[in-house]
Design a protein around this motif. Sequence first.
Motif, PDB file in Angstrom:
ATOM      1  N   UNK A 104      29.875 -15.982 -30.368  1.00 37.24           N
ATOM      2  CA  UNK A 104      28.613 -16.685 -30.579  1.00 37.24           C
ATOM      3  C   UNK A 104      28.230 -17.542 -29.369  1.00 37.24           C
ATOM      4  N   UNK A 105      26.950 -17.756 -29.221  1.00 32.67           N
ATOM      5  CA  UNK A 105      26.433 -18.558 -28.112  1.00 32.67           C
ATOM      6  C   UNK A 105      26.472 -20.032 -28.522  1.00 32.67           C
ATOM      7  N   UNK A 106      27.569 -20.718 -28.189  1.00 34.78           N
ATOM      8  CA  UNK A 106      27.724 -22.111 -28.591  1.00 34.78           C
ATOM      9  C   UNK A 106      27.091 -23.068 -27.591  1.00 34.78           C
ATOM     10  N   UNK A 107      26.516 -22.512 -26.531  1.00 33.41           N
ATOM     11  CA  UNK A 107      25.830 -23.350 -25.546  1.00 33.41           C
ATOM     12  C   UNK A 107      24.362 -23.572 -25.910  1.00 33.41           C
ATOM     13  N   UNK A 163      22.432 -19.726 -31.355  1.00 29.37           N
ATOM     14  CA  UNK A 163      23.548 -19.799 -32.299  1.00 29.37           C
ATOM     15  C   UNK A 163      23.028 -19.721 -33.730  1.00 29.37           C
ATOM     16  N   UNK A 164      21.951 -20.461 -34.010  1.00 28.40           N
ATOM     17  CA  UNK A 164      21.370 -20.458 -35.345  1.00 28.40           C
ATOM     18  C   UNK A 164      20.876 -19.066 -35.730  1.00 28.40           C
ATOM     19  N   UNK A 192      25.690 -27.770 -33.976  1.00 28.86           N
ATOM     20  CA  UNK A 192      26.186 -26.467 -34.419  1.00 28.86           C
ATOM     21  C   UNK A 192      26.711 -26.535 -35.845  1.00 28.86           C
ATOM     22  N   UNK A 193      27.413 -27.617 -36.154  1.00 31.80           N
ATOM     23  CA  UNK A 193      27.935 -27.786 -37.517  1.00 31.80           C
ATOM     24  C   UNK A 193      26.795 -27.892 -38.531  1.00 31.80           C
ATOM     25  N   UNK A 194      25.715 -28.555 -38.142  1.00 28.82           N
ATOM     26  CA  UNK A 194      24.554 -28.663 -39.029  1.00 28.82           C
ATOM     27  C   UNK A 194      23.983 -27.280 -39.335  1.00 28.82           C
TER      28      UNK A 194
END
Length: 297
Positions: A11-14, A19-20, A69-71
């Motif tokens: 996943x694209x965590x940047x 990411x969403x 990201x967690x949200x």
Amino acid sequence: MLIFAKELFAYNIENAEIFSEQINEIDDKTIILDIKRALENAKTLGNLIRLYGHDEVADKLDFAKLRSLLTEVNNRLALINQKETLESDEANANFVNMAIENIIFAFRKVSEEELQLGIIDDFKDQIRKTREAMQNNFDHVDAVYISLSEELERIFKKKKVTEMTTEDIQSNIVLLRSIYDRITEQNRRDALLRAKYEHDEKFARIHKRVIDMNPAWGGRLVNINQSLLGIKHETDNRILYQNAVLNNEPFFAQTIQPLVITNFGSNALKLDTTAARQINGLVVGEYMKEYRGTASI
């Protein structure tokens, strides 16, 4: 932002927006929970690192982005939970039963021939959707693709379409939907991997073959990604300024071999002679197929 969990590699965590979009395509609650757990672990680890005074390492973690990201993950999880609640809710079940009764009543009002035609239309539509999803896959030597392709072939080998009864067609629609769901999920995973290689299908395939060659490297996804990206960038640059190098495959292979050894070595992945030759063959093979204008599948 450094995060080493393999659950997050694809996943694209940047980029929180991308990411969403990626996680919103996931319907499997287990996968979402794995992603959530990995992000929470990264956050906890970062806090511990900072607590023990290793600020230079902790500074590499973007805690604001982690929270973002967690949200997104929690929002997706909430939607999945809501869907599960609706599907199991008694009132919803009664509504579905009423709908089925209405459909059965409607069927009784039409002739048997019209009912058959309706089923055939459904069958054709599911065949089309499944075929298109299979065609959209860009890695036809992947074990999942091969398995689904063989399963699809068995459906039509058992009996000719013209000899199928209504029961046969209904059963096959269920099987086709299952194949469609699984190949769609595989295509989703492949698209995530392709994005890790700047949307270059060649290197997404090479990545998967490297893992096939050495399953123990399944936990070294970031290392493999960085190694192959280095090879990709250097190779693309050489071709850009010297396209004629592809006219001579043996010479091209010789130029790629040092890139393979150097890039894997610099990312803590030591190659023996056999592995280096195999990976070199994968890279050369993909570029030559692309150069010749043939599909690398």
